[in-house]
Write a protein that holds these residues in place. Sequence first.
Motif, PDB file in Angstrom:
ATOM      1  N   ALA A 140       0.831  -1.204   0.000  1.00 27.75           N
ATOM      2  CA  ALA A 140       0.000   0.000   0.000  1.00 27.75           C
ATOM      3  C   ALA A 140       0.865   1.254   0.000  1.00 27.75           C
ATOM      4  N   GLU A 156      -6.756  -5.522   3.713  1.00 27.18           N
ATOM      5  CA  GLU A 156      -6.922  -5.095   2.330  1.00 27.18           C
ATOM      6  C   GLU A 156      -6.241  -3.729   2.175  1.00 27.18           C
ATOM      7  N   SER A 157      -5.944  -3.353   0.935  1.00 26.59           N
ATOM      8  CA  SER A 157      -5.222  -2.103   0.695  1.00 26.59           C
ATOM      9  C   SER A 157      -5.972  -0.890   1.242  1.00 26.59           C
ATOM     10  N   GLU A 158      -7.311  -0.928   1.206  1.00 29.25           N
ATOM     11  CA  GLU A 158      -8.080   0.221   1.692  1.00 29.25           C
ATOM     12  C   GLU A 158      -7.959   0.416   3.203  1.00 29.25           C
ATOM     13  N   ASP A 159      -7.568  -0.621   3.936  1.00 30.96           N
ATOM     14  CA  ASP A 159      -7.367  -0.474   5.375  1.00 30.96           C
ATOM     15  C   ASP A 159      -6.249   0.511   5.692  1.00 30.96           C
ATOM     16  N   GLU A 179      -5.508   3.345   4.032  1.00 28.50           N
ATOM     17  CA  GLU A 179      -5.674   4.655   3.407  1.00 28.50           C
ATOM     18  C   GLU A 179      -5.220   5.795   4.312  1.00 28.50           C
ATOM     19  N   THR A 220      -1.337   5.648   4.257  1.00 27.86           N
ATOM     20  CA  THR A 220      -0.725   6.090   3.004  1.00 27.86           C
ATOM     21  C   THR A 220      -0.906   7.590   2.795  1.00 27.86           C
ATOM     22  N   ARG A 221      -2.061   8.114   3.226  1.00 25.65           N
ATOM     23  CA  ARG A 221      -2.341   9.546   3.043  1.00 25.65           C
ATOM     24  C   ARG A 221      -1.359  10.397   3.846  1.00 25.65           C
ATOM     25  N   ALA A 236      -8.274   3.036   8.676  1.00 27.93           N
ATOM     26  CA  ALA A 236      -8.966   4.019   7.853  1.00 27.93           C
ATOM     27  C   ALA A 236     -10.460   4.043   8.172  1.00 27.93           C
ATOM     28  N   ASP A 245     -14.296   6.635   7.700  1.00 31.57           N
ATOM     29  CA  ASP A 245     -15.035   7.354   6.665  1.00 31.57           C
ATOM     30  C   ASP A 245     -14.456   8.733   6.388  1.00 31.57           C
TER      31      ASP A 245
END
Length: 268
Positions: free
Chosen positions: A22, A140-143, A145, A148-149, A177, A179
């Motif tokens: 990620a 998962e990659s979205e976890d 976010e 990474t941000r 991550a 909402d």
Amino acid sequence: MSDALEILLTNDDGIDAAGIRALYDALSAHANVTVVAPVDDQSATGRSISHEVDVIDHELGYAVDGTPADCVVAGLAELGPFPDLVVSGCNEGANLGEYVLGRSGTVSAAVEAAFFDVPAIATSMFVPIEDGPVSAVEFESEDFEEATRVTSFLAEHALEAGVFEHAAYLNVNVPLAGDEPASIELTRPSKRYEMDAERDGDIVRLKDRVWESMDPEIIPDPEGTDRRAVAEGRISVSPLAAPHSTNHHEILESLVAEYEASVGVSSR
């Protein structure tokens, strides 16, 4: 950025972990990223170093059969290009508190970079689980976010802003991550330490009990600490120094003089 940064990316969960992938994808949008990371999980290895390690070509860069510290030394001294910044993570699990700084492979990679005079960012993600180890969780990659941000932002702006003129590395801990993006708090490492041991026959089980009280309503860590910030849902950024500094004081000077007198050391 006008000129793309050169970043060496490593971790302690292993080169195939979701967290490093990620970060690689996010950082590669604005930098030249070379991955030099362990072949497999090297959590809690601290700054353990090897005399010789196998290196395997990998689609992201290089997989090293060694520790995160091995990866940083190999990456900076040989596998290079020599980077502007070392990034370590994203670790699957938080690295919070003073006692963790020397134990965590993720943080130790940043400390190793500091000895090369290369600024570094260590990023870890707090995973609030009730039972079982973090390693049992499928990510998962979205976890990542949130991780990474903020890491991408710091990588892009901290050098030019002069952050590393005052800190050797940043220890960054993020919540999972959500909402909405989390706020950031500049913190100091918590001094809380609650390691325990219990004997069962020929086995002694070691347990880190600080994780048993991460409920933001009851957490005992004071305001301004990394542990409280993360427990309350904020991103913790601790600007830290390496190597360790000394604390020179008169009491120890007197004790040294007493020792030399007692054993007959001549005056200097």
